[in-house]
Design an enzyme around this catalytic site. Structure first.
Site, PDB file in Angstrom:
ATOM      1  N   GLU A  93       3.075   5.084  -3.836  1.00 53.99           N
ATOM      2  CA  GLU A  93       2.875   6.101  -5.100  1.00 53.99           C
ATOM      3  C   GLU A  93       4.131   7.006  -4.910  1.00 53.99           C
ATOM      4  O   GLU A  93       4.679   7.250  -5.918  1.00 53.99           O
ATOM      5  CB  GLU A  93       1.543   7.036  -4.858  1.00 53.99           C
ATOM      6  N   ASP A 124      -9.039   3.415  -2.372  1.00 51.89           N
ATOM      7  CA  ASP A 124     -10.095   3.876  -1.505  1.00 51.89           C
ATOM      8  C   ASP A 124     -11.502   4.225  -2.032  1.00 51.89           C
ATOM      9  O   ASP A 124     -11.478   5.594  -2.125  1.00 51.89           O
ATOM     10  CB  ASP A 124      -9.481   4.942  -0.695  1.00 51.89           C
ATOM     11  N   ASP A 142       0.777  -1.282   0.054  1.00 58.82           N
ATOM     12  CA  ASP A 142       0.055  -0.120   0.016  1.00 58.82           C
ATOM     13  C   ASP A 142       0.971   1.333   0.149  1.00 58.82           C
ATOM     14  O   ASP A 142       2.254   1.111   0.310  1.00 58.82           O
ATOM     15  CB  ASP A 142      -0.897  -0.015   1.098  1.00 58.82           C
TER      16      ASP A 142
HETATM   17  O1  MIG Z   1      -3.975   6.108   4.685  1.00 63.93           O
HETATM   18  O2  MIG Z   1      -3.726   0.745   5.679  1.00 63.93           O
HETATM   19  O3  MIG Z   1      -5.986   2.125   0.228  1.00 63.93           O
HETATM   20  O4  MIG Z   1      -7.028  -0.300   1.744  1.00 63.93           O
HETATM   21  O5  MIG Z   1      -6.861  -0.029   4.398  1.00 63.93           O
HETATM   22  C1  MIG Z   1      -4.879   4.921   4.473  1.00 63.93           C
HETATM   23  C2  MIG Z   1      -4.765   1.672   6.011  1.00 63.93           C
HETATM   24  C3  MIG Z   1      -3.975   3.725   4.352  1.00 63.93           C
HETATM   25  C4  MIG Z   1      -5.083   2.847   2.434  1.00 63.93           C
HETATM   26  C5  MIG Z   1      -5.428   1.710   1.461  1.00 63.93           C
HETATM   27  C6  MIG Z   1      -6.505   1.008   2.323  1.00 63.93           C
HETATM   28  C7  MIG Z   1      -5.984   0.755   3.686  1.00 63.93           C
HETATM   29  C8  MIG Z   1      -5.545   1.839   4.393  1.00 63.93           C
HETATM   30  N1  MIG Z   1      -4.488   2.662   3.645  1.00 63.93           N
END
Ligand code: MIG
Length: 857
Positions: A473, A545, A470
């Site tokens: 980017e 999200d 996650d």
């Molecule tokens: O700032 O890890 O897209 O699926 O549950 C949010 C927490 C960070 C973004 C991800 C989401 C995940 C969440 N993350």
């Protein structure tokens, strides 16, 4: 950016009913998130935008930047001028060298190379620049075979051709136009191409009724014509329909007109944008702010042909393990371990088939990557082993940011290895994320990737079965990584701004390569949020999200269709929606769609209403369960679609335009989709609806529920428990029994549902988890159905490969029969089939063995 209604998905239904602005976080959710963040990170987030601005301005090349944060504040007002186009100019000279033609022009050299008969590459190169382009998008294992090229010269210009592509070069100004072997235009020059500031531009003419697909993760409908899209990966922190850009940028598009497709891939990992007929309705224009113009033109004629060529260049996804295609339960976050155990027990007690539970960021110790919270998860290996005994795998999230925290092993090792990104003055770059201030590994260097890959070892040893990257980017609270941050870029050196869009790709690569080294004989799946062209070699993607709204349910379909047309054959949205609160009806409809989407995971944000399928009571729980069960019954078919994707780059989930390019009505149709070769899903994606109009092109199709033969425009009933689903005539649809998880595979009896008509179908089998298939341990079955003259049907079966899939029996069900069959012949011998008038089917059970034909008259 606000949602733009005219670019929302459009299908044969009327526009979406108005609903409250795409759900946003409630106060309670925000409070929960703020609490998770902690005070320090919260403050860091507020200050970071200024800090980022300061770095950008301080290290801007050739200028004395501000020396203080106050100076940086003033730069917030700074906005650079639009650079002007510098066209190539007149063609002066040309050189043909094998499959390569250099076009020497007044203002630069355009190099045209044919990598294959159906793939051309255009590059603006400097004089004497002979090195092939460096690119992370290209599959290092690709072995293109340059074709023979013919060159003809005339007064108007040059013409170069292969067996599949022709390029005509105009002399003044120098411009290129591409045609297929029959002379149909694929990409005809508009104002041409050239340099622009530190970057480049390219343009070509769009034709009337030309549809444009692909371009990775775009929050729009299927047909992107008329939009202007940005290539710049970012974390929008939940997004709305029409918002752009999002987490992943794949500058690859498929154009379709008059039944013929072609592909265009702009390989540049910096900031770029594509105008798909917005500024001028008849012009496609690409602009890159930095780096070179490197465009690939890929011939069709079909969309599948374009994707085969594109994935020959950029690679295909590895075969996923079967369990990845099961149902997944996730939430931000399940903790502590007792809650995870309760979840597992609840799933099993309620008989909800499920293969995996996902652990989001709270499993870690203070969000330190590659650690476990010692209180919440005192003994992860024991927990994960207990889950495995219940047929549940565990997937863990891993973020890129490493907490600045002396004494924390990953931090200390990373510093010792000089693994973190630095600013131009040599200082380490820090940015705030969940753990507080973090360093960011430079995944563009081999030693850093090797180190990162190795960090997965303890998680694998504890029994984690898959991973989820996650925030890659990379997401930094309140901003992004400054463009001036330095990367190794395999020793070439590059600023972050020039190569921003490959950060997530390289994190995924570091992870996937590490996992392959650590577990060479297992398929360990990786899910990535960010990406660039070629991501499919390393990871699958989910759409980030989204929100628990009807608009997002619909958006997820078109987004996944375009991801599939960008090489990412395996993807899915968060079922039920991430942000905002879901409800029973929405979850039921979303679970129906999820059951037919390549990746099927229910996930929700911190602080939202619990969203597991039993949370809204009946009838929703039973409806969702029934659709998850159907997913498991369809697994042999879905697994076969995954095998096709791994082999040829064909997406698992496909728009109707891919299969019916001759039918203009399919070009923007995105509220229906195909899963694999033969299933057509027409989901209900509006509240209160109990039916919908469906378009069945090409036909005929069998209604999956009634067995009725249909084609064209139909009105389908869709009570809440049902979703219209159709099977193409001529299909053999393999279906297993309901299972609680894929560990129960293989079943004793495999169902083969035969839908009379002319066509072929496939069934792929292997052990479902190891890499032995690469050494040939698989079985592929091809079924050919043909209607017999004078009525009746012939079914032929051919199998290949030594793998024994392990079914004792095959149960053949012939659908759509109006009367009992007169005669059924198995390999020429008469056999009995049981006719059921109610369902208009005849059923015949045979052994798995060696039979090859069934005839029914
Ligand atoms: O700032 O890890 O897209 O699926 O549950 C949010 C927490 C960070 C973004 C991800 C989401 C995940 C969440 N993350």
């Amino acid at each position: 950016m606000s949602p733009s209604p005219e670019t929302m998905p459009q299908g044969p239904e009327e526009p979406a009913a108005t609903e409250p602005a795409a759900g946003s976080f409630s106060l309670k959710q925000l409070a929960d998130i703020a609490r998770s963040l902690g005070l320090r990170a919260g403050v860091g987030r507020l200050i970071y935008p200024l800090r980022q601005r300061y770095y950008e301005a301080r290290f801007r090349p050739g200028e004395a930047g501000p020396r203080s944060l106050a100076g940086a504040a003033r730069t917030l007002l700074y906005s650079p001028d639009e650079p002007a186009d510098r066209p190539l100019g007149r063609l002066l000279d040309h050189h043909l060298d094998g499959h390569r033609l250099d076009l020497v022009c007044e203002n630069g050299t355009l190099r045209l190379e044919f990598l294959a008969a159906g793939i051309a590459r255009l590059r603006l190169v400097g004089p004497g620049d002979h090195a092939p382009p460096f690119s992370y998008a290209l599959d290092p294992d690709a072995r293109p075979e340059p074709p023979p090229v013919e060159l003809a010269e005339s007064a108007e210009g040059l013409e170069v051709r292969t067996a599949l592509l022709t390029c005509r070069v105009a002399r003044d100004p120098c411009r290129t136009s591409f045609y297929d072997a029959e002379g149909n235009p694929l990409a005809e020059a508009a104002e041409g191409l050239g340099f622009r500031g530190q970057g480049a531009y390219y343009s070509h003419r769009l034709r009337e009724a030309e549809a444009i697909y692909g371009l990775g993760e775009k929050a729009f409908g299927l047909n992107l014509r008329g939009l202007r899209l940005e290539m710049w990966n970012c974390d929008p922190e939940s997004y709305a329909p029409g918002q752009d850009p999002l987490y992943a940028s794949i500058p690859m598009l498929v154009a379709l007109r008059d039944g013929r497709a072609c592909g265009l891939f702009f390989d540049n990992p910096g900031a770029a944008r594509l105008d798909l007929g917005r500024a001028r309705a008849d012009t496609l224009r690409y602009e890159a702010d930095t780096g070179e113009l490197c465009a690939y033109v890929m011939a069709g004629p079909g969309i599948a042909d374009v994707l085969e060529r594109y994935t020959a260049l950029t690679g295909r996804m590895p075969l996923p393990p079967r369990w990845l295609l099961g149902y997944h339960q996730s939430r931000w976050s399940y903790y502590p371990e007792d809650r995870v155990r309760e979840l597992a027990a609840e799933l099993r007690e309620r008989r909800i088939p499920c293969d995996a539970i996902h652990l989001d960021i709270h499993y870690m110790d203070g969000y330190r990557v590659f650690t476990w919270d010692p209180e919440r998860f005192p003994n992860p290996a024991a927990l994960l082993a207990d889950l495995r005994r219940q047929g549940l795998r565990t997937v863990c999230i891993v973020d890129p940011g490493v907490k600045v925290d002396p004494g924390y092993a990953v931090h200390d090792e990373g510093l010792a290895r000089d693994a973190f990104c630095r600013l131009p003055d040599g200082s380490l770059f820090q940015g705030p994320v969940w753990p507080g201030l973090c360093y960011f590994p430079d995944f563009t260097a081999v030693p850093v990737r090797r180190w990162w890959g190795e960090l997965y070892r303890p998680l694998l040893e504890a029994g984690v079965s898959g991973f989820w990257n996650d925030m890659n980017e990379p997401a930094i609270f309140g901003g992004g990584m400054p463009g001036v941050v330095q990367h190794s870029y395999e020793g070439r050196g590059a600023s972050h701004g020039e190569v921003h869009n490959v950060y997530g790709l390289q994190m995924a690569r570091a992870s996937a390569e590490g996992l392959r080294r650590l577990a060479p004989n297992e398929r360990i799946p990786l899910i990535s949020r960010s990406g660039y062209a070629g991501l499919q070699r390393h990871a699958m993607i989910w759409t980030g999200d989204n929100h628990s709204t009807w608009a997002h349910l619909r958006l997820g379909v078109s987004m996944c269709l375009n991801l599939g047309l960008s090489g990412l054959a395996l993807c899915g949205p968060d079922v039920g929606g991430f942000a905002g609160d879901c409800g029973g009806e929405l979850l039921a409809r979303w679970t129906q769609v999820g059951a037919l989407t390549p990746f099927f995971r229910n996930h929700a944000a911190l602080g939202t209403t619990p969203q597991e399928i039993w949370r809204f009571g009946e009838p929703y729980e039973s409806i969702c369960r029934r659709w998850i069960e159907l997913r498991y019954r369809l697994l042999p078919y879905i697994y076969t679609a995954a095998w096709q994707a791994a082999r040829s780059g064909l997406p698992m989930m496909r728009p109707l335009a891919l299969a019916f390019p001759g039918d203009l009505r399919t070009y923007s149709l995105d509220d229906q989709f195909l899963l694999g070769d033969s299933l057509l899903a027409a989901p209900v994606m509006r509240p209160g609806r109990r039916g919908r109009r469906v378009y069945l092109p090409g036909g005929p199709w069998y209604d999956f529920w009634t067995g009725r033969l249909l084609s064209g425009e139909v009105e389908a009933d869709a009570p809440l428990e049902s979703m219209p689903l159709y099977v193409r005539a001529g299909t053999v649809l393999p279906m297993g029994p309901v299972m609680q998880h894929t560990g129960e595979w293989p079943p004793e009896t495999l169902g083969l549902h035969v839908y009379p008509g002319d066509g072929e179908s496939w069934l792929y089998d292997d052990d479902g988890h190891s890499t032995d298939y690469r050494a040939g341990h698989f079985q592929v079955t091809r079924f050919a159905c043909a209607r017999l003259p004078g009525g009746g049907l012939a079914l032929r079966r051919e199998t290949e490969g030594p793998f024994d899939p392990g079914y004792r029996r095959l149960e053949l069900t012939f659908h759509g029969l109006e009367a009992p069959p007169g005669r059924v012949l198995l390999d020429g011998e008469p056999v009995e089939a049981a006719f059921d008038a109610g369902s208009s089917t005849a059923t015949l059970t045979v052994d798995g063995g060696t039979w090859s034909t069934v005839e029914i008259r």
